[in-house]
Design an enzyme around this catalytic site. Structure first.
Site, PDB file in Angstrom:
ATOM      1  N   ARG A   1       4.725   3.209  12.269  1.00 23.83           N
ATOM      2  CA  ARG A   1       3.288   3.052  12.548  1.00 23.83           C
ATOM      3  C   ARG A   1       2.852   4.195  13.455  1.00 23.83           C
ATOM      4  NH1 ARG A   1       0.702  -0.099   9.580  1.00 23.83           N
ATOM      5  NH2 ARG A   1       1.784  -2.003  10.157  1.00 23.83           N
TER       6      ARG A   1
ATOM      7  N   CYS B   1       0.810  -1.222   0.000  1.00 23.75           N
ATOM      8  CA  CYS B   1       0.000   0.000   0.000  1.00 23.75           C
ATOM      9  C   CYS B   1       0.842   1.271   0.000  1.00 23.75           C
ATOM     10  CB  CYS B   1      -0.933  -0.013   1.206  1.00 23.75           C
ATOM     11  SG  CYS B   1      -0.151  -0.524   2.728  1.00 23.75           S
TER      12      CYS B   1
ATOM     13  N   GLN C   1       2.351   5.318   9.016  1.00 28.73           N
ATOM     14  CA  GLN C   1       1.387   4.323   8.540  1.00 28.73           C
ATOM     15  C   GLN C   1       0.291   4.030   9.561  1.00 28.73           C
ATOM     16  OE1 GLN C   1       4.943   2.162   6.124  1.00 28.73           O
ATOM     17  NE2 GLN C   1       3.129   0.927   6.339  1.00 28.73           N
TER      18      GLN C   1
ATOM     19  N   HIS D   1      -2.314   6.088   5.116  1.00 30.55           N
ATOM     20  CA  HIS D   1      -0.867   6.157   5.247  1.00 30.55           C
ATOM     21  C   HIS D   1      -0.386   7.506   4.715  1.00 30.55           C
ATOM     22  CE1 HIS D   1      -0.901   2.091   6.439  1.00 30.55           C
ATOM     23  NE2 HIS D   1      -0.219   1.516   5.473  1.00 30.55           N
TER      24      HIS D   1
END
Ligand code: HSE
Length: 372
Positions: A270, A138, A165, A277
């Site tokens: 993250r 992604c 993300q 994202h």
């Protein structure tokens, strides 16, 4: 002419749900004769009202049923792909396999699909009788859509990508856990009211204590993501990269089939966004290109990229996960020349990792097959 037979596996997970929504809202099922497969509920009715569809779920492990399909589209995940794909091909399946999982991405016979960027690669693979079409990572897909104009004009020497993300990239249970983590902390520190600014330093100490409380919910992430960030995604590689960081360069170059690979590297992090994202990019161009030309290349490349003016108000309104969530736009902003030199460009981009990051390239591949 008879319609192509489409088999869908893995419609219950997050990517599968987003994909089914898109297929239904775009009326895509009218072009196919659709069968829905299940790994656990064969023989029961599926929950969809679909045109041209068998209402009964077929067994996703039954090679004979799978073999009747012209196209299998799976969002079931890597374990299913590993279990079924090779055996199905060995049993003589000649149809198209479209897959959201990463398992087959780097196989020689696979094409990573991102048609606004590599339709020419997809078309030449089809002519070449290739049958495995796999969605990209992604983060990589979203970055490439944002910078499509710079890739298409072969302007990029290298990119450093620092990612932010969302929890969704790790999965539905992780998104749920992020909410639980937030609740665990705020329920406690706000139980006697939420105007805490006068004692905020002691509240912060309490938050830190709660994040390491034995009953703090962290079985999925393994760590607190709420009130925190996690600068490692996926497994460790021997060269010090995370696997997520490794994917950027190898997948982008495979998507483009570059003869001279473009180096892309950075740190993947993250953060506590839900499903978008974001990435901060340092782009080294092959030569000094005026900023207005760079902006035109970016904004004119595809209908989804949205150039956000490098102004505070526009940036904070349009260049955020909050704005981008649930839509197909790929905002890119903070585009400016850096003080590092005239060929260094700064940019920031956001994308919905379930839409363009996962489901949409698969959905569009169906249309490419219809046209082929
Ligand atoms: N690997 C990505 C992530 C999601 O963990 O955010 C899937 O591409």
């Amino acid at each position: 002419m008879s319609k192509m037979k489409l088999g869908i596996v893995g419609w219950r997970g997050m990517v599968g749900q987003v994909l089914m929504d898109r297929l239904m809202s775009e009326g895509d099922f009218s072009h196919f004769e659709t069968s829905i497969f299940s790994t656990s509920q064969k023989g029961t009715h599926h929950p969809f009202t679909l045109i041209n569809s068998n209402p009964i779920l077929l067994d996703a492990y039954d090679l004979n049923s799978l073999k009747q399909m012209d196209i299998i589209l799976t969002c079931q995940g890597g374990d299913y792909t590993s279990k079924v794909h090779r055996e199905l091909r060995s049993s003589g399946f000649k149809g198209y396999w479209i897959d959201a999982a990463s398992t087959l991405r780097m196989e020689d016979k696979s094409v990573i699909i991102l048609d606004p960027i590599n339709k020419h690669v997809i078309e030449s693979a089809l002519k070449n009788q290739q049958k495995d079409f796999i969605g990209g990572n992604c983060t990589v897909s979203l970055m490439m859509l944002a910078l499509g104009g710079l890739f298409a004009s072969d302007s990029i020497e290298w990119i450093s990508s620092m990612t932010y993300q969302a929890a969704s990239g790790a999965g539905a249970r992780h998104m749920n856990e992020l909410l639980k983590q937030m609740k665990f902390v705020t329920d406690d520190v706000m139980k006697e009211g939420d105007n805490l600014s006068d004692k905020i330093l002691s509240v912060e100490k309490k938050v830190k204590t709660l994040l390491s409380d034995p009953s703090f919910p962290s079985e999925n992430f393994g760590h607190p993501l709420a009130f925190n960030l996690l600068p490692w995604i996926d497994s460790e590689l021997e060269n010090g990269q995370s696997k997520e960081e490794w994917k950027a360069s190898v997948e982008a170059n495979k998507i483009l089939q570059t003869k001279n690979p473009i180096a892309i590297d950075g740190t993947c992090v993250r953060i506590s966004a839900m499903r978008c994202h974001s990435q901060a990019l340092t782009i080294k161009l092959k030569k000094d290109i005026p900023l207005n030309e760079i902006e035109s290349m970016i904004s004119e490349h595809n209908p989804w990229v949205k150039l956000v003016a490098n102004k505070k108000a526009e940036t904070l309104q349009y260049l955020t996960p909050e704005f981008t969530s649930g839509n197909l736009q790929i905002p890119i902003g903070r585009v400016r020349k850096m003080n590092l030199g005239p060929s260094f460009i700064n940019a920031f981009t956001v994308g919905d990792q379930l839409l363009w990051g996962a489901a949409e390239p698969l959905r569009r591949m169906l249309h490419i097959l219809l046209e082929y």
